[in-house]
Design a protein around this motif. Structure first.
Motif, short mmCIF file in Angstrom:
data_model
loop_
_atom_site.label_atom_id
_atom_site.label_comp_id
_atom_site.label_asym_id
_atom_site.label_seq_id
_atom_site.Cartn_x
_atom_site.Cartn_y
_atom_site.Cartn_z
N ALA A 44 88.75 48.17 33.14
CA ALA A 44 88.31 47.99 34.54
C ALA A 44 87.65 46.64 34.76
CB ALA A 44 87.35 49.12 34.92
N THR A 45 87.11 46.04 33.69
CA THR A 45 86.32 44.83 33.88
C THR A 45 86.99 43.58 33.31
OG1 THR A 45 85.13 45.30 31.81
CG2 THR A 45 84.13 46.09 33.85
N GLY A 46 88.23 43.72 32.90
CA GLY A 46 88.98 42.55 32.46
C GLY A 46 88.60 42.06 31.08
N ASP B 33 70.92 41.87 40.60
CA ASP B 33 71.96 42.33 41.51
C ASP B 33 72.44 43.74 41.19
OD1 ASP B 33 72.11 39.79 42.89
OD2 ASP B 33 72.91 39.04 40.99
N GLY B 34 71.53 44.54 40.70
CA GLY B 34 71.89 45.93 40.43
C GLY B 34 72.37 46.11 39.00
N LEU B 35 73.15 47.18 38.81
CA LEU B 35 73.61 47.53 37.47
C LEU B 35 74.47 46.42 36.87
CD1 LEU B 35 74.02 49.71 35.22
CD2 LEU B 35 76.06 50.41 36.48
N GLY B 36 74.24 46.13 35.59
CA GLY B 36 75.12 45.21 34.88
C GLY B 36 75.65 45.87 33.62
N LEU B 37 76.88 45.55 33.29
CA LEU B 37 77.46 46.02 32.01
C LEU B 37 77.64 44.80 31.13
CD1 LEU B 37 80.27 48.47 33.24
CD2 LEU B 37 78.00 49.05 32.35
N LEU C 292 78.62 39.23 30.16
CA LEU C 292 78.61 40.06 31.37
C LEU C 292 80.01 40.55 31.68
CD1 LEU C 292 77.06 41.14 33.91
CD2 LEU C 292 77.83 39.05 35.06
N LEU C 293 80.18 41.87 31.69
CA LEU C 293 81.50 42.45 32.00
C LEU C 293 81.65 42.69 33.49
CD1 LEU C 293 81.78 45.10 29.15
CD2 LEU C 293 83.17 43.04 29.38
N ALA C 294 80.56 43.19 34.10
CA ALA C 294 80.61 43.48 35.54
C ALA C 294 79.21 43.70 36.05
CB ALA C 294 81.46 44.71 35.80
N MET C 295 79.05 43.51 37.35
CA MET C 295 77.74 43.67 37.95
C MET C 295 77.88 44.39 39.29
SD MET C 295 74.77 41.03 37.49
CE MET C 295 75.43 39.56 38.17
N GLY C 296 76.82 45.07 39.67
CA GLY C 296 76.79 45.71 40.99
C GLY C 296 77.79 46.85 41.09
N ASP C 297 78.46 46.93 42.25
CA ASP C 297 79.39 48.03 42.50
C ASP C 297 80.50 48.10 41.47
OD1 ASP C 297 77.90 48.66 44.66
OD2 ASP C 297 79.25 47.78 46.15
N ALA C 298 80.99 46.93 41.06
CA ALA C 298 82.08 46.92 40.08
C ALA C 298 81.62 47.53 38.76
CB ALA C 298 82.57 45.49 39.86
N ALA C 299 80.37 47.24 38.40
CA ALA C 299 79.83 47.80 37.16
C ALA C 299 79.68 49.31 37.28
CB ALA C 299 78.47 47.16 36.85
#
Lengths: 366, 392
Positions: free
Chosen positions: A99-101, A168-172, A210-217
C-alpha cells in the motif's frame, strides 16, 4: 479475485503436503527445546512456494493470490503449529509495503531473503490507536522515541514497521533494528514463537524510512490489521479443527467402564457442540477472507467478528480437548498443551473478543 | 447487462410499481398473511399484494410454473429476495404449505398430486397444518400410534396429535399415520393428506406461557381418508418425515436472523439503558454480554449465508441442518434473554413492544420452545455426534 474451489483444494493440499513433511507439530517441539522462534531455512522454502508473496503483486515478486489463499495456508499451519513469520512478514507487512510503495523490501520478504515485522502494540492489550511513540521531524529525516511491546517475530526481523505519531498524524516507518538507539529484548513466550520488546531512544531515521503519513498511513495500517485478523483467524480454525478431530479419535479409542468414551452421551454432546462452534467459525472466517478479496464494505466488520469468534472457539476447542483426554492431556508428551499455548497467543494477538466486541457496539451506537 | 442484472432491473421496477406501500412496513406476527379458505384479509393492500405476487408465481418463486411457481433459478430467487428486502416488502404469503408440504410433494408426490395441491398452496387458497407429534411421541417421533386401518377404498384414521401448529385455522393436514402395524417402527408409517372438515376431526388450542396459542391438540375419531391421498408408498412416511424435518430445521435455524446483528436488541438496549458520556451503553457488564452475543450472531449469519449458497448450488445440507437448527435456536433464546435484561423492569409489562408491535415478553417466552420444536437441541447434538462425528 475469487478462488475457484479447485484452486482452493490445490492450495490446501499443497500446503498440507509440504507442512506434513517439513513443519509438523514435532518440528515446533524441537524448535521449542532449542530456544524457540522459527527455522529461517524453512521459511526460505515456504517463500519459494510463493506463500510470502500471496498478498503482493508480481512487480514485488509476489503471486497476488489474495487473502483467501493466505487463509488456506494459515489454516494448515494452525493444524500443525508450523512456526514461521508468515503472518507478520508475509501477510501484514506485505500489505503495508504494497500500500505504501515499499517495493524493494516487499520483494525481499516475498523471496524469503528478509523478515519484516510489525511493531503496533504498546500496551498489554491490543490497542493499535493508542500510540505514545513519536517521530519528530529533523532535517530530512525523523527522530524516533518510544517503545513497542510484544512485536511478533521482532527478535529475528531485518526490518520493523513501526507506528509512531508525527506532527501530521500517524506515521509508518520502516526501521532497521540495528540502528543506534534501538534496543531489542527477545521474549520467551508460552507459545515458543519469536517475539520482542523494542525501545527507541533518539533513533535517527533518514527520510526514506517514512512509508506513509496521515490518512495514507492509517489506511495502510487498517488494511494490514484487517487481513492480519482474518488470516490469524484461519490459523485458529486450523488449531480448532485439529483439536476436535484428535479428541473425537481419542473418544473412540479410549475405553473406561468397559466401553469406548464415545458411547457416553455427556461427551457426545460436548463434542457435537464444539463441532457446531467450529462450523460457525469456519463460515465467519471464510466470509471475512472473501470480503477482503472482494473489497467489500463488510470486510472490516467481518474480520473483527472472525477474529473474536475464532479466538473463542479455539479456546473452547483446546479446553475441551484437554478435559476429554483426561490426565494424559496434561502431559507435555502429548501435543494438546502446545495447541493450548498457541490458541492463547493467537486469541490475544491482534485483539480479543472484548476488543472487537467493543468496536462492534461502538459501530451500533452503544 | 447480464441476464441476472436484467432480471434485477425488471424485478425492481415491477416491485416498485406493484408492492402497496402498506406492505412495505415492518411486520409483526399479527400481520402475517397465512391464506386459506377462511382467511380474512386485514386490508385491501394485503389482498392485492397476495394476488399480484401469486399471479407472477412469486409466492413460491422456485417452484415450476406448472405448479403455481415462477421457475426461478437459485440466483434469481436470491435477487428477488434482495429486491424485496431493499424496499422492506413483506412476504405476500407464509404457510406450512409453502415451507413443508410443497417441498415434500415436489420430492415425493405423484404428478396428479403436484398439479392438484401445489397451485392451491401457491395462491394461498388452502392452509395446511402438520400432524407429527403425539402425546407419547415427542423426540421419539417414530413411536407414533395414530393408526390408519385399511378399509379398502380408504384408511380409517384414529388417534391424537399434539403441537399441531394452527390446526384450528388450517383447512387440510399432512399427517403421519401408522398404517402397517405389523411392520418395524420406522417402516409402518404413511404420509396422509386430509381435509380438516372431515367428520371425526376435532381440535383444541393449547395456551402457551407466552399467552398465545399457536398450537393445538388434534383428535381423529374414525376419519375416512381416501387412498389416493397418500404421498409416496405405504410405509414410506418416515422417509418423507425425515426429509421434511431436515427442511424444517433449516427453516427454524434461519428465522429471525437479521443480517449483521439484531436491531431489536440494540434498540431496546439503547432506549432503555441509555449511553454514558463516552457514548457507551450505560451498563458495562450487560454491554459485554451483548457484544459477546453479537459476535456469535454475526458469525452465524455468515454460516447461514454459506448454507444458502450451498442450497442454491444444489447441495444437500444433511447434518449441517442440525447445526443450523441448534445454533440458530440457541442464539434466539440468548437474544430474547438479553432483550429482557436490557429492557429491565420496563420489559416486565406485557405491552412493552417494538416498532412492529411484537410484545417482547411474549417473544421471550415463546423463544423457549425454539429449541424443543422441530427436534430438541439435545436431539440435534445426538444427530451430529452420530452423523458428523461418528461417535457412539
Amino acid at each position: 479475485m475469487r478462488l475457484m474451489s479447485e484452486e482452493q483444494t490445490m492450495i490446501r493440499d499443497m500446503a498440507a503436503g509440504f507442512l506434513d513433511e517439513k513443519a509438523p507439530v514435532d518440528a515446533l517441539r524441537k524448535q521449542r527445546d532449542s530456544g524457540g522462534g522459527y527455522d529461517r531455512a524453512l521459511m526460505g522454502e515456504m517463500a519459494d512456494m510463493g506463500w510470502f508473496g500471496m498478498l503482493l503483486d508480481e512487480e514485488s515478486g509476489g503471486v497476488d493470490m489474495g487473502a483467501e489463499a493466505a487463509g488456506l495456508v494459515a489454516e494448515e499451519m494452525g493444524r500443525r503449529l508450523s512456526a514461521s513469520p508468515f503472518l507478520s512478514s508475509g501477510v501484514m507487512s506485505a500489505v503495508v509495503l504494497r500500500a505504501t510503495g515499499g517495493a524493494d523490501w516487499a520483494a525481499k520478504l516475498a523471496s524469503g531473503e528478509a523478515v519484516v515485522a510489525m511493531a503496533i502494540d504498546e500496551r498489554v492489550k491490543h490497542r493499535p490507536d493508542a500510540i505514545a511513540t513519536t517521530a519528530e521531524k529533523s532535517g530530512n529525516g525523523f527522530v524516533l522515541n518510544g517503545a513497542k511491546r510484544f512485536v511478533s517475530d521482532g527478535a529475528g526481523a531485518d526490518r520493523v514497521i513501526v507506528t509512531a505519531m508525527t506532527e501530521d498524524g500517524l506515521g509508518l516507518f520502516l526501521v532497521d533494528p540495528g540502528l543506534e538507539g534501538v534496543q531489542s529484548r527477545a521474549l520467551k513466550t508460552v507459545d515458543s514463537r519469536d517475539a520482542a520488546d523494542l525501545r527507541f531512544d533518539n533513533v535517527q531515521l533518514d527520510g526514506a524510512a517514512l512509508l506513509a503519513m496521515g490518512d495514507a498511513a492509517q489506511e495502510a495500517l487498517d488494511g494490514a490489521l484487517r487481513v492480519g485478523r482474518a488470516v490469524a483467524s484461519a490459523e485458529m480454525v486450523g488449531v480448532s479443527k485439529e483439536m476436535a478431530e484428535r479428541t473425537n479419535a481419542y473418544l473412540k479409542e479410549r475405553k473406561q467402564f468397559g466401553i469406548a468414551l464415545s458411547n457416553f452421551q455427556a461427551l457426545q454432546h460436548r463434542a457435537a457442540d464444539l463441532y457446531t462452534q467450529i462450523q460457525t467459525t469456519d463460515a465467519a472466517v471464510a466470509a471475512a477472507l472473501r470480503a477482503i478479496d472482494e473489497g467489500s464494505d463488510d470486510a472490516e466488520l467481518l474480520s473483527r467478528v472472525a477474529k473474536a469468534k475464532a479466538g473463542k472457539t479455539a479456546s473452547l476447542a483446546v479446553r475441551e480437548a484437554l478435559q476429554m483426554h483426561g490426565g494424559i492431556g496434561m502431559t507435555d508428551a502429548l501435543d494438546i498443551g502446545l495447541f493450548m499455548k498457541k490458541a492463547r497467543a493467537c486469541a490475544e494477538y491482534l485483539g480479543d473478543g472484548e476488543c472487537h466486541g467493543d468496536w462492534l457496539l461502538r459501530q451500533r451506537g452503544l | 447487462m447480464t441476464d441476472l442484472q436484467e432480471f434485477r432491473a425488471e424485478t425492481r421496477a415491477w416491485l416498485e410499481e406493484n408492492c402497496p406501500k402498506e406492505m412495505r412496513q415492518p411486520m409483526s406476527e399479527a400481520d402475517v398473511c397465512w391464506g386459506g379458505r377462511n382467511w380474512v384479509f386485514q386490508s385491501k393492500a394485503q389482498e392485492q399484494w397476495l394476488e399480484r405476487m401469486a399471479a407472477r408465481g412469486w409466492t413460491v418463486p422456485t417452484w415450476p410454473e406448472a405448479y403455481g411457481g415462477a421457475g426461478l433459478s437459485g440466483d434469481e430467487d436470491r435477487v428477488l429476495k434482495e429486491e424485496m428486502a431493499r424496499i422492506s416488502a413483506r412476504p405476500p404469503l407464509q404457510s406450512f404449505g409453502i415451507w413443508m408440504l410443497g417441498p415434500a410433494l415436489l420430492e415425493f408426490g405423484s404428478e396428479e398430486q403436484k398439479r392438484h395441491y401445489l397451485p392451491q398452496i401457491a395462491r394461498g387458497e388452502v392452509r395446511w397444518c402438520q400432524g407429527y407429534s403425539e402425546p407419547g411421541a415427542g423426540s421419539d417421533l417414530a413411536s407414533l400410534q395414530t393408526k390408519g386401518v385399511d378399509c379398502g377404498e380408504y384408511f380409517e384414521v384414529s388417534g391424537q396429535k399434539i403441537w399441531t401448529s394452527y390446526a384450528d385455522k388450517a383447512d387440510w393436514i399432512f399427517c403421519l399415520v401408522r398404517t402397517e402395524p405389523e411392520a418395524a417402527k420406522h417402516k409402518g408409517i404413511s404420509f396422509l393428506l386430509f381435509d380438516m372438515t372431515s367428520p371425526g376431526v376435532s381440535t383444541s388450542p393449547i395456551q402457551l406461557i407466552s399467552g398465545s396459542s399457536p398450537f393445538c391438540e388434534t383428535f381423529f375419531d374414525s376419519v375416512k381418508v381416501p387412498k389416493d391421498q397418500i404421498v409416496g408408498e405405504r410405509g414410506t412416511g418416515w422417509t418423507i418425515a425425515k426429509y421434511l424435518l431436515t427442511h424444517e430445521r433449516e427453516m427454524i435455524g434461519a428465522t429471525d436472523s437479521a443480517l449483521f446483528g439484531s436491531d431489536d436488541l440494540v434498540e431496546v438496549a439503547r432506549d432503555a439503558l441509555g449511553v454514558d458520556d463516552q457514548g457507551r451503553l450505560d451498563d458495562p457488564i450487560l454491554r459485554g454480554r451483548i457484544a459477546d452475543f453479537l459476535i456469535d450472531e454475526i458469525a452465524f449469519d455468515a454460516e447461514l449465508a454459506r448454507a444458502k449458497s450451498w442450497i442454491r448450488a444444489g447441495k444437500q445440507l444433511g447434518a449441517e441442518s442440525a447445526t443450523l437448527k441448534y445454533t440458530g435456536t440457541e442464539l434466539n433464546k440468548r437474544r430474547q434473554e438479553l432483550i429482557m435484561a436490557a429492557g429491565g423492569l420496563a420489559a416486565l409489562e406485557w405491552d412493552f413492544a417494538d416498532a412492529a408491535g411484537d410484545e417482547k415478553a411474549s417473544l421471550w417466552l415463546r423463544s423457549k420452545g425454539n429449541s424443543i420444536e422441530g427436534g430438541t437441541s439435545e436431539v440435534m447434538l445426538s444427530i451430529l455426534s452420530k452423523a458428523a462425528l461418528e461417535l457412539g
